[in-house]
Enzyme design. Structure first.
Site, PDB file in Angstrom:
ATOM      1  N   ASP A 257       0.863  -1.168   0.000  1.00  0.00           N
ATOM      2  CA  ASP A 257       0.000   0.000   0.000  1.00  0.00           C
ATOM      3  C   ASP A 257       0.908   1.228   0.000  1.00  0.00           C
ATOM      4  O   ASP A 257       1.880   1.280   0.733  1.00  0.00           O
ATOM      5  CB  ASP A 257      -0.879  -0.032   1.253  1.00  0.00           C
ATOM      6  N   ASN A 265      -2.329  12.843  -5.066  1.00  0.00           N
ATOM      7  CA  ASN A 265      -3.514  12.795  -5.930  1.00  0.00           C
ATOM      8  C   ASN A 265      -4.412  14.001  -5.669  1.00  0.00           C
ATOM      9  O   ASN A 265      -4.936  14.611  -6.592  1.00  0.00           O
ATOM     10  CB  ASN A 265      -4.266  11.498  -5.621  1.00  0.00           C
ATOM     11  N   HIS A 270      -5.711  14.259 -10.418  1.00  0.00           N
ATOM     12  CA  HIS A 270      -5.740  12.826 -10.751  1.00  0.00           C
ATOM     13  C   HIS A 270      -4.779  12.446 -11.864  1.00  0.00           C
ATOM     14  O   HIS A 270      -4.289  11.328 -11.891  1.00  0.00           O
ATOM     15  CB  HIS A 270      -7.162  12.412 -11.121  1.00  0.00           C
ATOM     16  N   ASP A 274      -2.385   9.444 -11.574  1.00  0.00           N
ATOM     17  CA  ASP A 274      -2.353   8.331 -12.530  1.00  0.00           C
ATOM     18  C   ASP A 274      -0.921   8.050 -12.981  1.00  0.00           C
ATOM     19  O   ASP A 274      -0.494   6.896 -13.051  1.00  0.00           O
ATOM     20  CB  ASP A 274      -3.220   8.653 -13.759  1.00  0.00           C
ATOM     21  N   ASP A 300      -4.445   2.397  -4.555  1.00  0.00           N
ATOM     22  CA  ASP A 300      -2.985   2.415  -4.478  1.00  0.00           C
ATOM     23  C   ASP A 300      -2.485   1.134  -3.820  1.00  0.00           C
ATOM     24  O   ASP A 300      -1.492   1.131  -3.120  1.00  0.00           O
ATOM     25  CB  ASP A 300      -2.484   3.665  -3.732  1.00  0.00           C
TER      26      ASP A 300
END
Ligand code: C2E
Ligand code: CA
Ligand code: CA
Length: 651
Positions: A257, A265, A270, A274, A300
């Site tokens: 994680d 983010n 975003h 990404d 994530d």
């Protein structure tokens, strides 16, 4: 004209022509040799079978139509044709895996087919029977495997017709010339049409298969990173479990994680988020290489399956490689970012656990990795197993208890050391469970956070706390802890606001403590939730500052009033000089940003003396008071007031 030239040049360079018409077409539609053989083999094979059967009949017929030497010659030839055709059909082609083998079969049978009528004509020439060669050319055209075989077969056959006519009659009749002139293009066109049709059929089949494979791989892979997705992961882990139950090999499952992904983010948008995930995917792929399977589980979160018996040292080194790879700086279209990854690992060497039980254990180790050792792998152990059992016991008990009766609140003073008086009390939950006895708050709060029960518990504790605060002096504030989950939904924030309103207490006296991690779990949502609490007049404090991302970059974007420096710095105070320096820096920054700064967990006078050097003003810790039962708060405050008054009088 140009097309005639092209045609001529193609004729003169048959290799290129054949390549264009045949080889490149097969290549263009992505046919592998095996697929090509599979598509063409039935044609040659059935051709051989038909010829074999036909020549059996012809061989028998030789006895009726031939005598003497001619009989033996024709008999041998037809019998050989039948035998060779059957050999190709039943033996040679069954094993053939290469295109050239199909060509060999087709060419050999063609040669025999050609030799039969040629020999017949040599023995008893019959111009009417020349038409037989026409059938041959048509047959070659239709059944030939490649133009390399078809074209020479047709040309040789028809040239032979002309040669025979010339040899026996001294001229080639008009009918024969016309027949040859018509048959060459007819046979070639026929061959091309048959082959085009066949290729189209194969092409559409290949296309359909490619599409199906593409759809399958899309369904099995994550669109963003191109890594295998969750679904694919479950298939692979089931296969790995099967190998374990067959006693073949053990494996390790690692859950990863990202720490610090959410703020990036939220802050940069975003598209940068990404890019970051894509880069993480490619770094993980690089670290895993051929030795491990890596998948994106969603958000994530990533998973790795490391097959085979891996010893502790190798596992540690692998885990470190993963963490190091994730920690390297990211350059994402103008944005530079630093994140890390927490890794939870579980070993599977017996088939007792299911895939989801393994995931649960890896997730537990991951949770532990996140809480304790950021950026380092944690392997699930027996100790975790026992803890997990306790954890589920706590979870069960929480669900089935009368929490309103069993939960209570303790209050711990936060002291202003300049004015020497308590400015606020932190409300700390206590649970005296009828089933489990006294359960530590960090344990039952975590269990409630995981199960989602926390939002209910928060409201209950807030009500209890505020009903105590009602009896306190107006100048005394209360600090109340909120969980990440409390901030996550608009409904829970609305309920918290309602509880505050109903209590009748001035919201300015209520402060909500939220950890950095909770704020950064969903930065935008947290901002919105905090803004609503702030709009009511409540104060906001960042709890456990320094234990997480400790970044001032987001602090100024949040509507906060106070920072609470984590106890871990106080613990280091007497051991490392740097701890005091860090505390000083934070205090100075708070002063600049006009924020209060509380230091948590001060236990000794020695620690306090150090903190006095950096003019720390607000302190919470056992040195002043342990958390007090609610009923002792009033007397504590009364004693404090009496002390202050007597000091004033004395002063
Ligand atoms: P926290 O919010 O950081 O609370 C401070 C913790 O430090 C408390 O532990 C307190 O008793 C302890 N503490 C205070 N001074 C000292 C000291 O001088 N030395 C030491 N060793 N410890 C000190 P507690 O009460 O066990 O609570 C633990 C955690 O449980 C809290 O940490 C908080 O995260 C959570 N918690 C407690 N009550 C609530 C609640 O009502 N709601 C939520 N969401 N979390 C709560
Ligand atoms: Ca707190
Ligand atoms: Ca704290």
């Amino acid at each position: 004209m140009p097309s005639a030239i092209t045609f001529l040049s193609r004729l003169l360079t048959p290799k290129r022509w054949l390549h264009d018409k045949y080889i490149s077409r097969a290549e263009a539609i992505g046919l592998s040799q095996a697929e090509e053989v599979a598509a063409m083999k039935p044609i040659v094979s059935s051709f051989c079978l038909i010829i074999g059967i036909y020549y059996c009949v012809v061989t028998a017929n030789r006895f009726l139509s031939e005598t003497g030497m001619a009989l033996w010659m024709m008999f041998t030839l037809s019998a050989a044709t039948a035998v060779i055709s059957f050999y190709f059909h039943f033996i040679y082609l069954k094993r053939a895996q290469k295109v050239y083998q199909l060509n060999v079969a087709s060419l050999t049978v063609n040669l025999f087919l050609f030799t039969n009528p040629v020999t017949f004509q040599a023995l008893h020439y019959d111009p009417k029977r020349l038409v037989y060669f026409i059938f041959l050319t048509l047959m070659f055209a239709m059944t030939g495997i490649s133009l390399r075989v078809i074209v020479p077969s047709i040309v040789v056959t028809l040239v032979t017709v002309a040669a025979m006519a010339l040899a026996h009659q001294g001229y080639v009749s008009f009918e024969n010339s016309a027949m040859i002139a018509v048959m060459i293009p007819t046979a070639v066109i026929l061959a091309m049409v048959v082959r085009q049709t066949l290729f189209r059929a194969v092409e559409s089949r290949v296309r359909a298969e490619n599409l199906r494979a593409e759809a399958q791989s899309m369904a099995d892979s994550d669109v963003l990173t191109g890594l295998p997705n969750r679904r694919n992961f479950f298939r692979v882990i089931e296969a790995a479990l099967k190998r374990v139950s067959d006693g073949e090999t053990s494996f390790h499952l690692a859950l990863i994680d990202l720490d610090g992904f959410k703020p990036i983010n939220d802050i940069y948008g975003h598209s940068v988020g990404d890019l970051l995930l894509i880069e993480v995917g490619s770094r993980l792929r690089q670290v895993c290489g051929q030795r491990a399977f890596v998948a994106r589980m969603g958000g994530d979160e990533f998973a790795i399956i490391l097959a085979g018996d891996v010893d502790k040292a190798a596992l540690d080194s692998f885990g470190r490689q993963v963490c190091d790879a994730l920690r390297d700086t990211y350059f994402l279209g103008g944005v530079t970012a630093n994140i890390s990854g927490s890794v939870g690992v579980v070993r599977c060497d017996s088939a007792q656990l299911t895939a989801s039980q393994l995931l649960e254990r890896a997730d537990y180790a991951l949770y532990f990795a996140k809480q304790n050792l950021r950026g380092a792998p944690v392997v699930f152990t027996e100790k975790h197993e026992a803890e997990m059992r306790d954890f589920s016991q706590v979870d069960q008990a929480l669900r089935s208890s009368d929490l309103a009766a069993e939960l209570s609140i303790m209050f711990q003073p936060q002291v202003d050391v300049v004015e020497n008086r308590t400015i606020s009390f932190e409300a700390l939950a206590r649970w005296n469970s009828a089933k489990l006895g006294s359960v530590r708050p960090d344990i039952f709060i975590k269990a409630a956070e995981r199960s989602g029960l926390i939002t209910e518990i928060t409201l209950l504790l807030l009500e209890k706390s505020l009903s105590e605060v009602r009896g306190w002096p107006e100048s005394t504030r209360v600090s109340f802890n909120l969980s990440a989950r409390d901030l996550r939904s608009g409904i829970s924030i609305a309920n918290i606001c309602n509880t505050v309103r109903k209590s009748g207490i001035d919201p300015h006296r209520i402060e909500f403590e939220i950890t950095e991690t909770a704020m950064l779990t969903d930065f935008e949502q947290a901002c919105e939730a905090l803004a609503r609490l702030k709009a009511m007049g409540c104060r906001i404090a960042v709890d456990d500052f320094g234990s997480g991302y400790s970044s001032f970059s987001y602090i100024h974007r949040l509507p906060i009033d106070k920072i609470k420096i984590d106890r871990s710095f106080v613990v280091q105070l007497l051991k490392h000089g740097s701890a005091l320096k860090i505390i000083k820096t934070i205090i100075d920054l708070c002063r600049n940003l006009n924020l209060d700064c509380v230091i948590e967990g001060v236990e000794t006078q020695a620690e306090m003396s150090k903190l006095a050097q950096v003019r720390a003003r607000y302190i919470q810790g056992y040195l002043f008071s342990k958390p007090l039962p609610a009923e002792q708060v009033i007397s504590y405050l009364a004693t404090e007031t009496a002390r202050i008054e007597s000091a004033l009088k004395a002063g």
